[in-house]
Design a protein around this motif. Structure first.
Motif, PDB file in Angstrom:
ATOM      1  N   TYR A   1       7.472  -2.425  -5.480  1.00  0.00           N
ATOM      2  CA  TYR A   1       6.221  -1.581  -5.268  1.00  0.00           C
ATOM      3  C   TYR A   1       6.277  -0.654  -6.329  1.00  0.00           C
ATOM      4  CZ  TYR A   1       2.712   1.331  -3.566  1.00  0.00           C
ATOM      5  OH  TYR A   1       1.570   2.051  -3.119  1.00  0.00           O
ATOM      6  N   GLU A   2       7.240   0.108  -6.631  1.00  0.00           N
ATOM      7  CA  GLU A   2       7.232   1.269  -7.801  1.00  0.00           C
ATOM      8  C   GLU A   2       7.079   1.069  -9.083  1.00  0.00           C
ATOM      9  OE1 GLU A   2      10.535   3.524  -6.370  1.00  0.00           O
ATOM     10  OE2 GLU A   2       9.678   4.528  -4.748  1.00  0.00           O
TER      11      GLU A   2
ATOM     12  N   HIS B   1       4.526   1.924   1.510  1.00  0.00           N
ATOM     13  CA  HIS B   1       5.746   2.605   0.725  1.00  0.00           C
ATOM     14  C   HIS B   1       6.238   3.901   1.387  1.00  0.00           C
ATOM     15  CE1 HIS B   1       6.764   5.213  -2.735  1.00  0.00           C
ATOM     16  NE2 HIS B   1       7.533   4.132  -3.068  1.00  0.00           N
ATOM     17  N   GLN B   2       5.082   4.720   2.112  1.00  0.00           N
ATOM     18  CA  GLN B   2       5.733   5.774   2.974  1.00  0.00           C
ATOM     19  C   GLN B   2       6.739   5.463   4.083  1.00  0.00           C
ATOM     20  OE1 GLN B   2       6.046   9.279   1.845  1.00  0.00           O
ATOM     21  NE2 GLN B   2       5.017   8.281   0.136  1.00  0.00           N
TER      22      GLN B   2
ATOM     23  N   ALA C   1       2.816  -0.629  -8.714  1.00  0.00           N
ATOM     24  CA  ALA C   1       1.949   0.249  -8.346  1.00  0.00           C
ATOM     25  C   ALA C   1       1.306   1.092  -9.259  1.00  0.00           C
ATOM     26  CB  ALA C   1       2.213   0.991  -7.076  1.00  0.00           C
ATOM     27  N   ALA C   2       0.030   1.020  -9.384  1.00  0.00           N
ATOM     28  CA  ALA C   2      -0.858   1.752 -10.326  1.00  0.00           C
ATOM     29  C   ALA C   2      -0.479   3.417 -10.061  1.00  0.00           C
ATOM     30  CB  ALA C   2      -2.510   1.691 -10.077  1.00  0.00           C
ATOM     31  N   SER C   3      -0.344   3.917  -8.915  1.00  0.00           N
ATOM     32  CA  SER C   3       0.124   5.203  -8.723  1.00  0.00           C
ATOM     33  C   SER C   3       1.561   5.613  -9.473  1.00  0.00           C
ATOM     34  CB  SER C   3       0.279   5.588  -7.533  1.00  0.00           C
ATOM     35  OG  SER C   3       1.121   4.646  -6.530  1.00  0.00           O
ATOM     36  N   PHE C   4       2.235   4.648  -9.757  1.00  0.00           N
ATOM     37  CA  PHE C   4       3.707   4.886 -10.325  1.00  0.00           C
ATOM     38  C   PHE C   4       3.470   4.627 -11.829  1.00  0.00           C
ATOM     39  CE2 PHE C   4       4.778   4.819  -6.084  1.00  0.00           C
ATOM     40  CZ  PHE C   4       5.805   5.677  -5.856  1.00  0.00           C
ATOM     41  N   SER C   5       2.245   4.217 -12.582  1.00  0.00           N
ATOM     42  CA  SER C   5       2.329   3.745 -13.873  1.00  0.00           C
ATOM     43  C   SER C   5       2.593   4.581 -14.819  1.00  0.00           C
ATOM     44  CB  SER C   5       0.975   2.983 -14.045  1.00  0.00           C
ATOM     45  OG  SER C   5      -0.104   3.863 -14.075  1.00  0.00           O
ATOM     46  N   GLU C   6       2.089   5.935 -14.901  1.00  0.00           N
ATOM     47  CA  GLU C   6       2.120   6.929 -15.496  1.00  0.00           C
ATOM     48  C   GLU C   6       3.777   7.517 -15.650  1.00  0.00           C
ATOM     49  OE1 GLU C   6       1.150  11.761 -16.111  1.00  0.00           O
ATOM     50  OE2 GLU C   6      -0.329  10.342 -15.232  1.00  0.00           O
TER      51      GLU C   6
ATOM     52  N   SER D   1       0.797  -1.203   0.068  1.00  0.00           N
ATOM     53  CA  SER D   1       0.029   0.120   0.216  1.00  0.00           C
ATOM     54  C   SER D   1       0.979   1.205   0.023  1.00  0.00           C
ATOM     55  CB  SER D   1      -0.808   0.010   1.243  1.00  0.00           C
ATOM     56  OG  SER D   1      -0.125   0.117   2.372  1.00  0.00           O
ATOM     57  N   GLU D   2       0.303   2.473  -0.297  1.00  0.00           N
ATOM     58  CA  GLU D   2       0.851   3.725  -0.221  1.00  0.00           C
ATOM     59  C   GLU D   2       1.277   3.960   1.290  1.00  0.00           C
ATOM     60  OE1 GLU D   2       2.875   7.161  -1.351  1.00  0.00           O
ATOM     61  OE2 GLU D   2       2.011   5.424  -2.473  1.00  0.00           O
TER      62      GLU D   2
END
Length: 104
Positions: free
Chosen positions: A64-65, A33-34, A68-73, A29-30
């Motif tokens: 993770y990076e 990750h933090q 993770a969808a939050s890093f895909s772009e 999870s984020e």
């Protein structure tokens, strides 16, 4: 932890680390990750002593990076760019620089 033969019980140590610090193995999870990034900052302060844990945590962060969808772009943009340009962009972003900062 010595075992019955007087050696080190490596499996026991690994199991204990997995229970106590599961983000060394898997970040899900984020929030994890933090927490991993914060822990990395602490560990780096004594790099030589913490090298094995730093490497394990670094691998977990990288996995993770990459997934993770939050890093895909970011990952897609980075893959499309020249590696030198991508590195420069990351450094500029981290240090809040723009192109005018490079003028004499």
């Amino acid at each position: 932890m010595p075992n019955k033969k007087g050696g080190c019980d490596l499996s026991g140590l690994v199991n204990e680390l997995n229970v106590r610090i599961p983000i060394l193995r898997d970040i899900t999870s984020e929030q994890d990750h933090q927490q991993a990034l914060s822990l990395m900052e602490e560990l780096i302060e004594d790099y030589d002593t913490n090298l094995v844990v730093i490497e394990a945590l670094s691998n977990a962060i990288t996995r993770y990076e990459a997934e993770a969808a939050s890093f895909s772009e970011f990952n897609q943009r980075s893959e499309a760019e020249d590696p030198a340009v991508a590195t420069l962009r990351v450094l500029m972003d981290q240090y809040d620089l723009n192109t005018t900062d490079f003028k004499n």
